[in-house]
Scaffold this motif. Structure first.
Motif, short mmCIF file in Angstrom:
data_model
loop_
_atom_site.label_atom_id
_atom_site.label_comp_id
_atom_site.label_asym_id
_atom_site.label_seq_id
_atom_site.Cartn_x
_atom_site.Cartn_y
_atom_site.Cartn_z
N ASP A 1 -17.30 4.90 -1.29
CA ASP A 1 -16.70 5.67 -2.38
C ASP A 1 -15.80 6.75 -1.79
N VAL A 2 -14.55 6.39 -1.57
CA VAL A 2 -13.58 7.33 -0.99
C VAL A 2 -12.24 7.18 -1.71
N SER A 3 -11.45 8.24 -1.64
CA SER A 3 -10.06 8.18 -2.11
C SER A 3 -9.18 8.07 -0.87
N LEU A 4 -8.24 7.15 -0.93
CA LEU A 4 -7.44 6.84 0.25
C LEU A 4 -5.95 6.78 -0.10
N TYR A 5 -5.12 7.23 0.83
CA TYR A 5 -3.68 7.10 0.64
C TYR A 5 -3.36 5.62 0.61
N THR A 6 -2.71 5.19 -0.47
CA THR A 6 -2.47 3.77 -0.68
C THR A 6 -0.99 3.51 -0.86
N ALA A 7 -0.42 2.78 0.09
CA ALA A 7 1.00 2.45 0.04
C ALA A 7 1.28 1.52 -1.12
N ASN A 8 2.49 1.63 -1.64
CA ASN A 8 2.93 0.75 -2.73
C ASN A 8 3.20 -0.64 -2.16
N THR A 9 2.82 -1.65 -2.91
CA THR A 9 3.03 -3.02 -2.44
C THR A 9 4.48 -3.46 -2.58
N ASP A 10 5.27 -2.70 -3.33
CA ASP A 10 6.68 -3.06 -3.52
C ASP A 10 7.63 -2.23 -2.66
N GLU A 11 7.12 -1.63 -1.60
CA GLU A 11 7.95 -0.83 -0.69
C GLU A 11 8.99 -1.70 -0.01
N ASP A 12 9.99 -1.06 0.53
CA ASP A 12 11.05 -1.71 1.28
C ASP A 12 10.45 -2.53 2.43
#
Length: 163
Positions: A68-79
């Motif tokens: 149970d953590v909050s994590l920086y999550t990159a967008n899947t539609d990035e360049d």
């Protein structure tokens, strides 16, 4: 590490084959054919995607209820040019999950550790030929999301990389 182990096993089997008496009984043409097949085999045995082992382990941990953590999550539609920094971000965040699992004694600690180790090994192999675009975000610039959303995004990014 799993991928590396398979490669070592295949190389050992090839060594035994090449040094066996059977090999020396073959005619020259047949020796060449076997040699080229064996040289090609380790490349295909590892699978078409270097992230295959990571993907398997992600499938193992995605339903974990004790993380149970909050994590920086990159967008899947990035360049597409930002793919390498995105992968680095996901693996940096996996280190957070590893620490969380050590603290809480998660049931999936070994799978999480495998993801982190295999991913870092693959990223280290790519370091020399990586070029990062100036417009790529830093990991901390992405939105924080819960574990389930993080894993879903991570799987999508790896699947895109494996196409």
């Amino acid at each position: 590490q799993k991928t590396h182990l398979k490669s070592v096993c295949l190389q050992y089997q090839l060594y035994l084959l090449l040094n066996s008496h059977f090999f020396f009984l073959l005619k020259n043409e047949m020796r060449l054919i076997i040699f080229f097949l064996c040289a090609y085999l380790p490349k295909t045995a590892a699978g078409h995607c270097k992230w295959a082992e990571v993907l398997k382990d992600l499938e193992q941990i995605k339903t974990s209820k004790d993380i149970d953590v909050s994590l920086y999550t990159a967008n899947t539609d990035e360049d597409v040019k930002c793919q390498e920094p995105i992968m680095r971000c996901f693996f940096l965040e996996m280190k957070v999950i590893v620490q969380e699992c050590y603290i809480k004694n998660c049931s999936k600690t070994q799978d999480v550790l495998n993801i982190w180790k295999n991913g870092n090994a693959s990223l280290e192999n790519n370091k020399s030929n990586s070029t990062t675009s100036a417009k790529c975000k830093e990991c901390e610039e992405y939105e924080e999301k819960n574990f389930t959303e993080f894993i879903q995004s991570f799987v999508k990014v790896i699947q895109r990389e494996c196409r």
